[in-house]
Design an enzyme around this catalytic site. Structure first.
Site, PDB file in Angstrom:
ATOM      1  N   ALA A   4       0.831  -1.210   0.000  1.00  0.00           N
ATOM      2  CA  ALA A   4       0.000   0.000   0.000  1.00  0.00           C
ATOM      3  C   ALA A   4       0.859   1.251   0.000  1.00  0.00           C
ATOM      4  O   ALA A   4       0.625   2.198   0.749  1.00  0.00           O
ATOM      5  CB  ALA A   4      -0.944  -0.017   1.198  1.00  0.00           C
ATOM      6  N   ALA A   7       2.385   2.814  -5.570  1.00  0.00           N
ATOM      7  CA  ALA A   7       2.015   1.930  -6.679  1.00  0.00           C
ATOM      8  C   ALA A   7       0.787   1.093  -6.327  1.00  0.00           C
ATOM      9  O   ALA A   7      -0.164   0.998  -7.117  1.00  0.00           O
ATOM     10  CB  ALA A   7       3.194   1.023  -7.038  1.00  0.00           C
ATOM     11  N   SER A  35       7.244   5.296  -0.360  1.00  0.00           N
ATOM     12  CA  SER A  35       6.419   6.329  -1.004  1.00  0.00           C
ATOM     13  C   SER A  35       6.155   7.492  -0.051  1.00  0.00           C
ATOM     14  O   SER A  35       6.211   8.661  -0.432  1.00  0.00           O
ATOM     15  CB  SER A  35       5.079   5.733  -1.442  1.00  0.00           C
ATOM     16  OG  SER A  35       5.289   4.682  -2.339  1.00  0.00           O
ATOM     17  N   GLY A  40      11.453  14.615  -3.315  1.00  0.00           N
ATOM     18  CA  GLY A  40      11.599  15.526  -4.457  1.00  0.00           C
ATOM     19  C   GLY A  40      10.323  15.697  -5.250  1.00  0.00           C
ATOM     20  O   GLY A  40       9.794  16.792  -5.391  1.00  0.00           O
ATOM     21  N   GLY A  41       9.766  14.597  -5.778  1.00  0.00           N
ATOM     22  CA  GLY A  41       8.515  14.709  -6.506  1.00  0.00           C
ATOM     23  C   GLY A  41       8.386  13.735  -7.651  1.00  0.00           C
ATOM     24  O   GLY A  41       9.003  12.672  -7.667  1.00  0.00           O
ATOM     25  N   GLU A 106      16.196  18.603 -10.969  1.00  0.00           N
ATOM     26  CA  GLU A 106      17.002  17.598 -10.261  1.00  0.00           C
ATOM     27  C   GLU A 106      18.081  17.057 -11.186  1.00  0.00           C
ATOM     28  O   GLU A 106      18.027  17.240 -12.411  1.00  0.00           O
ATOM     29  CB  GLU A 106      16.098  16.467  -9.744  1.00  0.00           C
ATOM     30  CG  GLU A 106      15.144  16.956  -8.671  1.00  0.00           C
ATOM     31  CD  GLU A 106      14.387  15.852  -7.974  1.00  0.00           C
ATOM     32  OE1 GLU A 106      14.535  14.678  -8.352  1.00  0.00           O
ATOM     33  OE2 GLU A 106      13.632  16.171  -7.040  1.00  0.00           O
ATOM     34  N   HIS A 222      22.237   6.597  -3.251  1.00  0.00           N
ATOM     35  CA  HIS A 222      21.983   8.048  -3.262  1.00  0.00           C
ATOM     36  C   HIS A 222      23.213   8.744  -2.706  1.00  0.00           C
ATOM     37  O   HIS A 222      23.756   8.332  -1.684  1.00  0.00           O
ATOM     38  CB  HIS A 222      20.750   8.389  -2.419  1.00  0.00           C
ATOM     39  CG  HIS A 222      20.218   9.748  -2.731  1.00  0.00           C
ATOM     40  ND1 HIS A 222      20.856  10.893  -2.314  1.00  0.00           N
ATOM     41  CD2 HIS A 222      19.152  10.148  -3.439  1.00  0.00           C
ATOM     42  CE1 HIS A 222      20.172  11.945  -2.757  1.00  0.00           C
ATOM     43  NE2 HIS A 222      19.134  11.512  -3.451  1.00  0.00           N
ATOM     44  N   ARG A 263      23.113  10.588 -10.511  1.00  0.00           N
ATOM     45  CA  ARG A 263      23.422  10.096  -9.165  1.00  0.00           C
ATOM     46  C   ARG A 263      24.639   9.203  -9.075  1.00  0.00           C
ATOM     47  O   ARG A 263      25.411   9.301  -8.134  1.00  0.00           O
ATOM     48  CB  ARG A 263      22.240   9.276  -8.673  1.00  0.00           C
ATOM     49  CG  ARG A 263      21.185  10.145  -8.176  1.00  0.00           C
ATOM     50  CD  ARG A 263      20.099   9.379  -7.539  1.00  0.00           C
ATOM     51  NE  ARG A 263      19.124  10.384  -7.163  1.00  0.00           N
ATOM     52  CZ  ARG A 263      17.887  10.156  -6.845  1.00  0.00           C
ATOM     53  NH1 ARG A 263      17.449   8.920  -6.854  1.00  0.00           N
ATOM     54  NH2 ARG A 263      17.088  11.125  -6.518  1.00  0.00           N
ATOM     55  N   HIS A 320      19.695   3.126  -2.089  1.00  0.00           N
ATOM     56  CA  HIS A 320      18.505   3.967  -2.176  1.00  0.00           C
ATOM     57  C   HIS A 320      17.400   3.408  -3.067  1.00  0.00           C
ATOM     58  O   HIS A 320      16.235   3.417  -2.690  1.00  0.00           O
ATOM     59  CB  HIS A 320      18.933   5.335  -2.692  1.00  0.00           C
ATOM     60  CG  HIS A 320      17.804   6.305  -2.866  1.00  0.00           C
ATOM     61  ND1 HIS A 320      16.968   6.632  -1.829  1.00  0.00           N
ATOM     62  CD2 HIS A 320      17.371   7.005  -3.945  1.00  0.00           C
ATOM     63  CE1 HIS A 320      16.065   7.509  -2.257  1.00  0.00           C
ATOM     64  NE2 HIS A 320      16.276   7.735  -3.542  1.00  0.00           N
ATOM     65  N   ARG A 355      18.627   4.995 -12.416  1.00  0.00           N
ATOM     66  CA  ARG A 355      17.341   5.698 -12.477  1.00  0.00           C
ATOM     67  C   ARG A 355      17.550   7.205 -12.470  1.00  0.00           C
ATOM     68  O   ARG A 355      18.346   7.732 -11.706  1.00  0.00           O
ATOM     69  CB  ARG A 355      16.505   5.318 -11.268  1.00  0.00           C
ATOM     70  CG  ARG A 355      15.232   6.115 -11.144  1.00  0.00           C
ATOM     71  CD  ARG A 355      14.569   5.861  -9.812  1.00  0.00           C
ATOM     72  NE  ARG A 355      15.352   6.369  -8.721  1.00  0.00           N
ATOM     73  CZ  ARG A 355      14.860   7.141  -7.740  1.00  0.00           C
ATOM     74  NH1 ARG A 355      13.597   7.485  -7.728  1.00  0.00           N
ATOM     75  NH2 ARG A 355      15.625   7.550  -6.769  1.00  0.00           N
ATOM     76  N   SER A 360      10.710   7.476 -10.417  1.00  0.00           N
ATOM     77  CA  SER A 360      10.115   6.284  -9.795  1.00  0.00           C
ATOM     78  C   SER A 360       8.702   6.523  -9.307  1.00  0.00           C
ATOM     79  O   SER A 360       7.849   5.633  -9.436  1.00  0.00           O
ATOM     80  CB  SER A 360      10.991   5.758  -8.670  1.00  0.00           C
ATOM     81  OG  SER A 360      11.517   6.808  -7.929  1.00  0.00           O
TER      82      SER A 360
END
Ligand SMILES: Cc1cc2nc3c(=O)[nH]c(=O)nc-3n(C[C@H](O)[C@H](O)[C@H](O)COP(=O)(O)OP(=O)(O)OC[C@H]3O[C@@H](n4cnc5c(N)ncnc54)[C@H](O)[C@@H]3O)c2cc1C
Length: 476
Positions: A4, A7, A35, A40-41, A106, A222, A263, A320, A355, A360
């Site tokens: 939960a 996603a 989540s 960041g967003g 970013e 990260h 990254r 990360h 990534r 994500s």
């Protein structure tokens, strides 16, 4: 639906929205999901000077030659529509003075395209809203706190699962399909930005019924996680602060890296600087950054007695994000009929070897929707289908976490990986096998004994099947 976070919640709402009955099985409270912690967003090409093509170029560049172009294209083209869907569901994103969505910059992004909420409280805001909607949706039964411990396999098709409460009898759940949304496995590494529960349960469940896993060698570290003794160690300081001008300085007070490089490059540069200086952390200089934009970071630092307006913040890399996961198609379908995976537990191939920041959460919504719809197309489980009670998940020991950090960290070699092959934790062994098979350095996978990128592996991802043996394939 198992999980939960962003996603699972979103996929459950989508499935319920087309009339399905959804059992949403979740092990931990919302505040312990990655989540909820997302800062960041969501990356979405919304700005006037941006486009899905540009977003795609940046995503493929970060992926270092092995991102799956079809999956990356789906993400970049559909992400703006999912942001609009979230707004329609009631999520309030931050706006600029003209009332347009405020867009952050970013690392690795060539344009401002990161939609955020509450400054750096994006995940918290979104998941609170989605979870309130799921809790009141009459088509969704929230089964919490229950942990899925095995999947039900009937004649080669996944038809449900066994879930267990902390105490009491196992609960069988039969269903047309199972969607794994269990998050990643970064907490298997000793130093991690993730909640403790991010130990790859979905990967273990899928492997237990013979589903293919992909790209397990690619764990993203990260660059800027707080280095401070105590419970806040590993607290993530979003790269959005570097987008707003924060710089990284070494022991001598000098900058040593382009702070907005992707990254993997920034993390490796910090690791090299730490090796050179013998220090445990580099300094993140946030003195020029408006901390009002990052209230949760300011609060976390204040808790440990650091004032970012006056002091350098000690940071170092931490595990990360899991680029690999259950290998899926573009609608979340795994190699086992009836079994789907989305979010960080899935590997669509879109991230390749690295990534791009904020892709994500976008993935959770873009592929969550696709899987939520596709899963509804499966037939009801046949009469007589049952779930076996064999456990496919387990909890890693501190020794396993230390071994992954030491032997499958930012840099690895054959000797350490061979040692990891003997670890008692099954996923650690699968990670070691995938890392050993890829005899090259690429993105998040850096082998000191194979420091070059091997052009023969361009476009090739690693698949680990039910037999645990890695093989290379091109994404279809
Ligand atoms: C500190 C931090 C900051 C981040 N910032 C950003 C960002 O700004 N932008 C971005 O795009 N990404 C960011 N990420 C990454 C992003 O948050 C995650 O990739 C994404 O939220 C994963 O969502 P998910 O729904 O797949 O998994 P999660 O949110 O981790 O949820 C997993 C769910 O599965 C449940 N679960 C696990 N195992 C079981 C089981 N066996 N049985 C039942 N339930 C189970 C858990 O209880 C949980 O509910 C960040 C990550 C971290 C840790």
């Amino acid at each position: 639906m198992v999980g939960a976070g962003a996603a699972g919640l979103y996929a459950a709402l989508v499935s319920a929205g087309v009339g399905a009955r959804v059992a949403l099985v979740s092990r931990s409270p919302l505040a312990q999901t990655a989540s909820y912690w997302a800062q960041g967003g969501i990356a979405a090409a919304i700005a006037g000077d941006d486009s899905a093509e540009r977003h795609l170029e940046d995503t493929l560049a970060a992926g270092r030659g092995i991102a799956r172009p079809g999956a990356a294209r789906v993400l970049c083209e559909e992400s703006p529509a999912r942001v609009r869907d979230l707004q329609e569901l009631g999520v309030h994103f931050d706006a600029d003075r003209d009332g347009n969505l405020a867009l952050g910059l970013e690392g690795g992004h060539s344009r401002r395209r990161v939609v955020h909420a509450g400054g750096a409280a994006t995940g918290r805001r979104i998941t609170r809203d989605l979870s309130a909607l799921a809790a009141t949706n009459e088509r969704i039964d929230v089964l919490e706190p229950l942990a899925a411990t095995s999947l039900a396999n009937h004649e080669g098709r996944c038809v449900g699962l066994i879930a267990r409460p902390r105490r009491g009898d196992p609960v069988p759940v039969l269903a047309r399909a199972v969607v794994l949304a269990t998050g990643g496995m970064a907490a298997l590494w000793e130093r991690s930005t993730n909640p403790r529960g991010a130990v790859g349960a979905g990967l273990a469940l899928a492997h237990g019924v013979g589903a293919d896993l992909a790209d397990l060698e690619f764990m993203q570290f990260h660059p800027t996680a707080l280095r401070h003794p105590g419970p806040r160690d590993g607290f993530l300081i979003t790269e959005a602060v570097r987008g707003e001008g924060a710089t990284l300085v070494g022991a001598a007070g000098e900058r040593f890296v382009d702070e907005l490089a992707p990254r993997d490059r920034v993390a490796l540069a910090i690791e090299a600087e730490l090796e050179r200086s013998g220090e445990r952390a580099v300094g993140l200089d946030m003195r020029g950054v408006d901390m009002a934009r990052f209230p949760n970071i300011a609060a976390a630092l204040e808790e440990v007695g650091i004032d970012p307006r006056r002091q350098l913040v000690p940071v170092a890399p931490a595990a990360h994000y899991t680029m690999g996961g259950v290998a899926t198609g573009l609608d979340g379908r795994s190699s086992v009929p009836g079994l789907y995976a989305v979010g960080e537990s899935a590997c669509t191939g879109l991230h390749g070897a690295n990534r791009l920041a904020s892709n994500s959460l976008a993935e959770c919504f873009v592929f969550g929707r696709r899987a939520g719809l596709a899963a509804c197309d499966n037939p009801h489980p046949p009469p007589g289908a049952t779930a076996s009670d064999e456990r496919h998940t387990s909890i890693p020991t501190e020794q396993t976490r230390a071994a992954l950090w030491r032997d499958a960290g930012l840099q690895r070699d054959a000797a350490g990986l061979a040692r990891l092959l003997d670890d008692p934790f099954p996923l650690a062994r699968l990670v070691a096998a995938a890392c050993l098979a890829r005899e090259e350095s690429r993105g998040a996978h850096q082998r000191t004994d194979h420091p070059q990128t091997d052009p023969a592996l361009d476009g090739m991802h690693t698949l680990v099947g039910g037999d645990g043996e890695p093989r290379f394939e091109k994404w279809k």
